[in-house]
Scaffold this active site. Structure first.
Site, PDB file in Angstrom:
ATOM      1  N   GLY A 144      38.019  34.838  30.560  1.00 56.64           N
ATOM      2  CA  GLY A 144      38.582  35.411  31.775  1.00 56.64           C
ATOM      3  C   GLY A 144      39.359  34.361  32.556  1.00 56.64           C
ATOM      4  O   GLY A 144      39.925  33.437  31.980  1.00 56.64           O
ATOM      5  N   SER A 145      39.317  34.471  33.876  1.00 57.02           N
ATOM      6  CA  SER A 145      40.153  33.608  34.701  1.00 57.02           C
ATOM      7  C   SER A 145      39.737  32.145  34.670  1.00 57.02           C
ATOM      8  O   SER A 145      40.480  31.285  35.131  1.00 57.02           O
ATOM      9  CB  SER A 145      40.143  34.100  36.141  1.00 57.02           C
TER      10      SER A 145
END
Lengths: 370, 632
Positions: free
Chosen positions: B323-324
């Site tokens: 993810g981020s």
């Protein structure tokens, strides 16, 4: 003559010998089955492995049988050299188990070259004496080469260390020398030399080898080891009584009181379950095999055949005698297996090979008329 | 036979026949000796020896060694040994096992207890192999069996050491568990083990088994008719296994577990300065003590079939899209490759168009014009879509590898997974398809094919924190002999360098500080006054959702399809000491679900440090010489 198939080979095939050998092997498999019966099911049963080894051994037996023993004798030194090379390989790269470096490992299969050497020494000695016939007893000087043939593998095996096999090599050699005839003075000198060399050799041993030798000489100092083996073995045999406790019913065996019960101490298993009656039958089978082997030696058409068959028969006789004697507590415990009954692939294959050679000599007395 | 013609050469047949007779005589004499002896033993002394064998006599027994202790960095014992009282039944001693079992059950029930051995007695039980009725029973049951020995022929108590896992669940995923050797394991190691041996099956117990295990002893005991031991004839003492000191901090471990308990997820805390693992939690977990009392098949299948996989160590074998948290890597690549400067801005209006497809930013209304710092702080997706498109997937992958992602970290545990960092070549080889630009867009915010383990994330962020060194994470500090000498010491081990310029590292570090400490930062839940936490949140998609945001947020969707929450951080800002990676499965946003977990661990770490509870493990210099040999 050599490779052409001779119909007489089939006609005069020594079926009796094959039958006795197979009979003893069958008893052996049954016995290993019983010895391993109450072992955890997690392990691959040894009796199945033993059957596989017997199958391989029979194949080797067949091959050895079909090659005229005089042809084998021609390459006797080559085979002997090869077996020495295997021993050297073992000394350098061998697989070690229980503190002894005896095996060549092929993954999960292990080969023990010292078993093979037992046979190659016999054939090499037979070849030598066939080449150097003498009507007079041999003197020590004339025995220089045979002594060399013995000592190289003897030292290599002793270094592994494998006292049992080294001892057998020495005994086989002595038997052949006594059989062929040795000058009594030379014999006395040899005995004296051996006795003197013992303390000298002691200095060259490593500490752990000395320990092992001492334990071998006085087992009572090792209550958890050899001494225990002997006590339990004698209890097992004695409790068998006259008729035995029955197949798979030996409590000593099934309770795992017995040490090495599938290898060196198989006879205890057998005697516990089959009693004196079984022991008698088994020993009669062995006596029959030995007498038959000696007869082959007697009737062989040449000295080569006589020596080969005598050597092989002597090997089996001594192994049987020493093994059973040790299990019965009248001989010291040395690692010598019971032929055809102890579990062990290399020994089984080599033994069956020897039987092939014996049959080979046996059949040729009908073929070699000239 | 005498008709045979003479031999051409060799000894004369007369001579040979003479020898033959001597030999046969000799053989007969030898075998008569054997047969006489056999007759003596079996017939004359037979009854005597038979009785000895029945009452018998001397019994050879293996003694299990004590396994080595496992301790944390401060010497707190995590795994100990305790005696287990097992109830055994020897079929050869009892005539009617079913009646004995019934009797035992009755005796138990009188005291309000149950017999856990509930199946009928196995028909194929071998007479001389004891059957284990119950393992690890309490003292009341021991008392019942001992006092009713006469009514329970064949039943006896056997004492063996078993592992005692203190706070079992907390440490189980990396400590592992022990069990009796299996058929496969036995066949692979015929030389080393025999049946009935206990060995490590998982985790540290397995990884260090050869050191922890110790050596079997043996005992010769004389047993009377009732199987009671009368006399000890001889004994070889077992040798205890070596003790292990881990880098784990038991307090921190417990705090991390408490913070995650009841959730599914993982937490890893590393010392950024040398790669020591301070805490490693995987939840849900299992109780390794279960295996001591012989885990039942039902319990075992329940553990294995649990969809939350309690038997796996998520920290090293859970593979998740980063993810981020992956934006750090994309940012590092872009800065280092000169694709952007800290001042480069991109405009985010909530989505990014590529061809006829639209890629959303998590903030629907958009972030407006953002530079790198703001893009990391607010985790703007559109910014990184733009950067990723300029970088290309292979350059991103190269930097991911520099950060240690997509390959094994080399931690001293079995069963580690490497994760996956895709490249164009990988896709062609693996999926026989060419790379699509749209996939690069997903990759640049850590979705798509990307897979990392929590430990890899902790290592990567730790490397940024310490200025660029990838340490091999280490869980084992040292192995000590039973006497306390050091047998083997595990030293910090450098695995690589990030190779980023100091200036770029500072830019990235400042942005990560902003994530936690600036207004609008996504990781503000981890903010701690005084310790300047820096980190990055992440939300990893489990499955791609339809475009409609409403569906995505709908609580009614399958729990297992909800996003995973991630947070990776380190602290303090100056001279960082600890790096933490958190993943909470199916919990939504990293900022709200994972950052608070990190916060609790950080609190414990810094408060503990203040109280000086967290001691640096002292090297015991002088106890061993260079070769590691023991000295008294």
């Amino acid at each position: 003559m050599i490779l052409r198939f001779d119909r007489r080979i089939l006609v005069n095939f020594d079926w009796t010998l094959l039958a006795i050998v197979l009979g003893i092997c069958f008893i052996g498999v049954l016995n290993i089955f019983s010895a391993g019966y109450s072992l955890s099911e997690k392990q691959y049963p040894l009796y199945l492995k033993q059957i596989q080894w017997i199958a391989l051994g029979l194949l080797c037996m067949l091959i050895v049988f079909f090659i005229d023993y005089r042809v084998i004798s021609r390459i006797a030194y080559l085979i002997y050299g090869f077996s020495l090379a295997l021993l050297v390989f073992v000394a350098l790269y061998g697989y070690t188990s229980n503190g002894s470096q005896r095996w060549i490992s092929f993954g999960s299969v292990f080969f023990q070259p010292s078993e093979f050497v037992k046979l190659t020494i016999i054939v090499a000695l037979a070849r030598y004496f066939d080449d150097h016939k003498s009507l007079e007893p041999y003197t020590l000087k004339e025995l220089f080469v045979p002594l060399l043939i013995l000592f190289v593998p003897f030292i290599l095996v002793l270094k592994q260390p494998d006292l049992g096999t080294a001892l057998i090599l020495l005994i086989i050699f002595s038997s052949i020398i006594l059989f062929i005839g040795i000058n009594w003075r030379s014999f006395l000198i040899a005995v004296v030399v051996v006795l003197i060399s013992m303390p000298v050799g002691w200095h060259f041993l490593k500490d752990y080898q000395k320990d092992r030798l001492l334990t071998f000489l006085s087992p009572e100092n090792d209550p958890l080891g050899t001494g225990y083996h002997i006590i339990q073995s004698m209890i097992a045999i004695g409790s068998g009584g006259f008729l035995g406790k029955g197949f798979l019913k030996g409590s000593q065996t099934q309770l795992k009181f017995l040490p090495e019960q599938q290898t060196d101490f198989v006879f205890s298993v057998f005697a516990e379950e089959w009693g004196f009656a079984g022991g008698l039958v088994l020993m009669l089978l062995f006596i029959f095999l030995i007498v038959w082997g000696m007869k082959i030696a007697l009737h062989s058409r040449d000295l080569l055949g006589t020596l080969i068959s005598f050597g092989i028969t002597a090997l089996i006789s001594w192994e049987v005698f020493i093994n059973i004697g040790m299990v019965l507590g009248i001989l010291p415990v040395v690692g010598i297996p019971l032929p055809f009954l102890s579990y062990g692939g290399s020994a089984m294959v080599v033994l069956l090979m020897s039987m092939g050679l014996l049959m080979n000599v046996s059949v040729h007395r009908f073929i070699l008329q000239r | 036979m005498a008709k045979q013609p003479n031999l051409l050469n060799g000894p004369a047949p007369a001579e040979l026949r003479r020898k033959y007779k001597i030999i046969i005589f000799f053989v007969m004499a030898c075998f008569s000796l054997l047969l006489t002896r056999l007759w003596y033993l079996q017939v004359i002394k037979g009854d005597d020896l038979k009785q000895k064998s029945e009452n018998n006599s001397v019994r050879f027994r293996k003694i299990k060694p004590l396994r080595g202790l496992i301790m944390d960095r401060n010497g707190t014992i995590l795994v100990d040994n305790s005696p287990s009282f097992d109830v055994l039944y020897m079929p050869s001693k009892g005539k009617d096992p079913d009646r004995v079992l019934k009797k035992l059950r009755e005796l138990y029930q009188n005291k309000g207890m149950d017999l856990s051995f509930d199946q009928p007695f196995p028909k194929n039980a071998k007479p001389f192999l004891p059957v284990k009725l119950e393992k690890n029973v309490n003292m009341e049951k021991v008392a019942i069996v001992e006092t009713n020995a006469l009514d329970l022929p064949g039943v006896y108590i056997d004492v063996t050491p078993v592992r005692q896992y203190i706070e079992g669940q907390v440490v189980a995923p990396f400590i592992g568990y022990t069990g009796e050797i299996s058929k496969d394991e036995l066949e692979k190691n015929v030389e080393e083990y025999t049946s009935g041996d206990v060995l490590g099956k998982y985790g540290i117990e397995k990884f260090l088994d050869s050191h922890i295990r110790g050596r079997r002893g043996a005992e010769l005991v004389e047993v009377n008719v009732f199987g009671k031991e009368i006399k000890n004839v001889g004994r070889i003492d077992p040798i205890s296994g070596y003790n292990v000191t881990l880098t784990i901090d038991a307090n921190l471990q417990k705090v991390a577990w408490d913070a995650l308990e009841g959730k599914a997820g993982a937490a890893v805390a590393l010392d950024t300065r040398d790669g020591s693992v301070l805490a490693m939690v995987s939840a849900p977990s299992f109780d390794p003590n279960l295996f001591n009392s012989g885990i039942s098949l039902a319990e075992w299948t329940k553990l294995l079939n649990n969809p939350l996989k309690p038997m796996s160590n998520r920290s090293i074998s859970g593979q998740y899209p980063p993810g981020s948290t992956y934006k750090l890597i994309v940012a590092a690549a872009a800065l280092e490759e000169g694709i952007i400067t800290p001042e480069t801005t991109f405009h985010c209006n909530g989505s990014f168009e590529l061809g006829n497809r639209s890629y959303r930013c998590w903030l629907k209304k958009g972030h407006g014009s953002v530079n790198l710092h703001r893009a990391l702080v607010e985790s703007c997706d559109v910014y990184f879509y733009n950067v990723g498109k300029l970088l290309g997937v292979d350059t991103i992958a190269e930097y991911a590898r520099r950060f240690g992602l997509g390959e094994l970290t080399g931690i001293d545990l079995p069963n580690e997974k490497g994760g996956l960092i895709p490249t164009k070549q990988w896709k062609v080889e693996r999926l026989k398809e060419s790379w699509q630009l749209g996939e690069t867009i997903s990759i640049s915010i850590g979705q798509g094919f990307n897979l990392v383990t929590p430990l890899q994330l902790a290592v990567a962020y730790s490397a940024l924190a310490n200025g660029g060194t990838i340490w091999r994470p280490r869980l084992i500090n040292r192995i000590e002999t039973t006497e306390g000498g050091i047998f083997k010491e595990y030293l910090p081990e450098k695995r690589g360098e990030l190779g980023l310029t100091e200036k770029n590292i500072e830019i990235l570090k400042y942005a990560l500080w902003g994530v936690v400490n600036e207004n609008g930062g996504t990781g503000r839940a981890a903010r701690r006054p005084g310790s300047d936490v820096s980190g990055k949140t992440g939300t990893s998609q489990v499955i791609s959702m339809p475009e409609n945001d409403k569906v995505r947020r709908d609580k009614k969707i399958n729990v297992f399809h909800r996003d995973h929450a991630l947070f990776v951080c380190y602290a303090p800002r100056e001279n960082p000491e600890i790096a933490i990676a958190i993943i909470v499965e199916n919990a939504g946003h990293g900022g709200s679900a994972a950052a608070p977990v990190a916060r609790k661990i950080l609190d414990a770490y810094f408060n503990g440090k203040k109280k000086n509870v967290l001691k640096k493990p002292e090297a015991k210099i002088g106890l061993t010489d260079v070769t590691g040999n023991r000295q008294q």
